[in-house]
Design an enzyme around this catalytic site. Structure first.
Site, PDB file in Angstrom:
ATOM      1  N   CYS A  52       0.905  -1.335   0.074  1.00  0.00           N
ATOM      2  CA  CYS A  52       0.140   0.022  -0.165  1.00  0.00           C
ATOM      3  C   CYS A  52       0.942   1.205   0.039  1.00  0.00           C
ATOM      4  O   CYS A  52       1.841   1.449   0.943  1.00  0.00           O
ATOM      5  CB  CYS A  52      -0.993  -0.008   1.108  1.00  0.00           C
ATOM      6  SG  CYS A  52      -1.809   1.414   1.171  1.00  0.00           S
TER       7      CYS A  52
ATOM      8  N   ASP B  32      -2.447  -2.934 -14.087  1.00  0.00           N
ATOM      9  CA  ASP B  32      -2.807  -2.717 -15.522  1.00  0.00           C
ATOM     10  C   ASP B  32      -3.479  -4.037 -16.218  1.00  0.00           C
ATOM     11  O   ASP B  32      -3.605  -4.007 -17.310  1.00  0.00           O
ATOM     12  CB  ASP B  32      -1.616  -2.335 -16.514  1.00  0.00           C
ATOM     13  CG  ASP B  32      -0.969  -1.126 -15.924  1.00  0.00           C
ATOM     14  OD1 ASP B  32      -1.578  -0.398 -15.140  1.00  0.00           O
ATOM     15  OD2 ASP B  32       0.095  -0.436 -16.336  1.00  0.00           O
TER      16      ASP B  32
END
Length: 331
Positions: free
Chosen positions: A103, A207
């Site tokens: 994160c 992606d």
């Protein structure tokens, strides 16, 4: 088959749902599971919050049989606290424990948790070992390439974490400094997968937005599976579309308007059931724009849905959308 421990067998090239804060709660996981997600995780849970018995953190431990296999994801900055929280989380009955070392947001990284551990590999190793010691469940890790362009140390991380007992590793193809900007770079992920010392499953993240890209990355980088994140928000069909394309090389037709309404309503029903009407209605509002993206008149429909204050009002608006024969641009 892809094995993560003795009791978790995933299909070849499994599709993982990324843990996303304020998104991947049980209602969202339900619609993703219905569309083919093979392995899912809770939103990440603060180890400090669990130790304090904070209500929000405890609520995130909720897992359900229809979600299995399901992992609870933890983050924190203290080694012993993370170990204790692994034990607490194990009692909630998940299939595995996952550690978040990826994160990038300031509220997490600046507290020495998440991607911040990429700056202190010995501490990361010690923390991982502590989690492994405190649970009988498989432990997995999600991380990034490194802290920044000059410290891409994920290859070392992979070897050292495998050595202390993790069962699988997911790598997001960006550094912490990149946040979610620019293109994900999967070359180091491929290097880990091709490392003869590495025997655990390696999953790639970053992606994966179309079935074509999922298959391309499978073939180019050789990963055991892929993790899908933001592309699934309001579009859980991406899992079934990827599975179909990998198996057949052909694209499924996109969901119809009726399918979009039905899936959004399923999500809404689960939200109200799990959170109660007031919170369930409020928190569902962030999803409408995604479900009806590309719909003719979407802004007006979304405004009405956001302003609706009762389940009955939401149902009526959704029924109107289904009857409207509005055009889906690009569908």
């Amino acid at each position: 088959m892809v094995n993560i421990g003795p009791n978790i067998q995933l299909p070849d090239f499994p599709l993982l749902l990324a843990p996303m804060e304020d998104v991947s709660d049980p209602p969202f996981r339900a619609v993703c599971k219905a569309n083919g997600a093979d392995l899912m995780y809770t939103e990440f849970i603060s180890s400090e919050g669990l130790i304090r018995a904070a209500a929000k953190s405890r609520k995130k431990l909720d897992v359900f049989d229809y979600e299995r296999p399901i992992g609870i994801q933890l983050f924190g900055s203290d080694v012993e606290t993370m170990g204790e929280c692994a034990a607490i989380s194990t009692e909630a009955g998940p299939d595995l424990i996952d550690i978040n070392y990826g994160c990038p947001v300031k509220q997490v990284a600046c507290r020495g948790a998440g991607a911040a551990l990429l700056q202190d590999i010995p501490k990361m190793v010690a923390m991982t070992a502590a989690v492994v010691r405190h649970t009988h469940l498989p432990v997995t890790v999600k991380t990034r390439l490194g802290w920044d362009e000059g410290t891409k140390n994920v290859e070392e991380v992979a070897e050292r974490l495998q050595d202390v007992g993790i069962a699988a590793l997911t790598v997001h193809g960006r550094t912490r400094a990149q946040l979610y900007k620019g293109d994900a770079d999967w070359r180091l992920i491929a290097s880990i997968k091709n490392n003869p010392r590495i025997h655990i499953p390696i999953f790639g993240n970053g992606d994966i937005t179309t079935p074509e890209k999922a298959l391309e990355y499978k073939n180019r980088y050789g990963v055991d599976g892929v993790m899908v994140g933001r592309a699934s928000i309001g579009y859980p069909w991406i899992f079934r579309e990827i599975k179909h394309y990998v198996a057949t090389g052909t694209l499924l037709a996109p969901p119809t308007l009726e399918e979009r309404v039905a899936m959004c309503q399923m999500h809404f029903d689960r939200s109200v059931e799990w959170k109660g009407p007031r919170v369930g209605i409020f928190e569902m509002r962030r999803h409408y724009a995604h479900y009806f993206r590309g719909l003719e008149g979407a802004k007006a429909w979304r405004t009405r849905l956001v302003e609706a204050e009762t389940p009955e009002a939401v149902y009526e608006i959704m029924a109107e959308i289904a009857r409207s024969e509005a055009v889906l641009v690009g569908a």
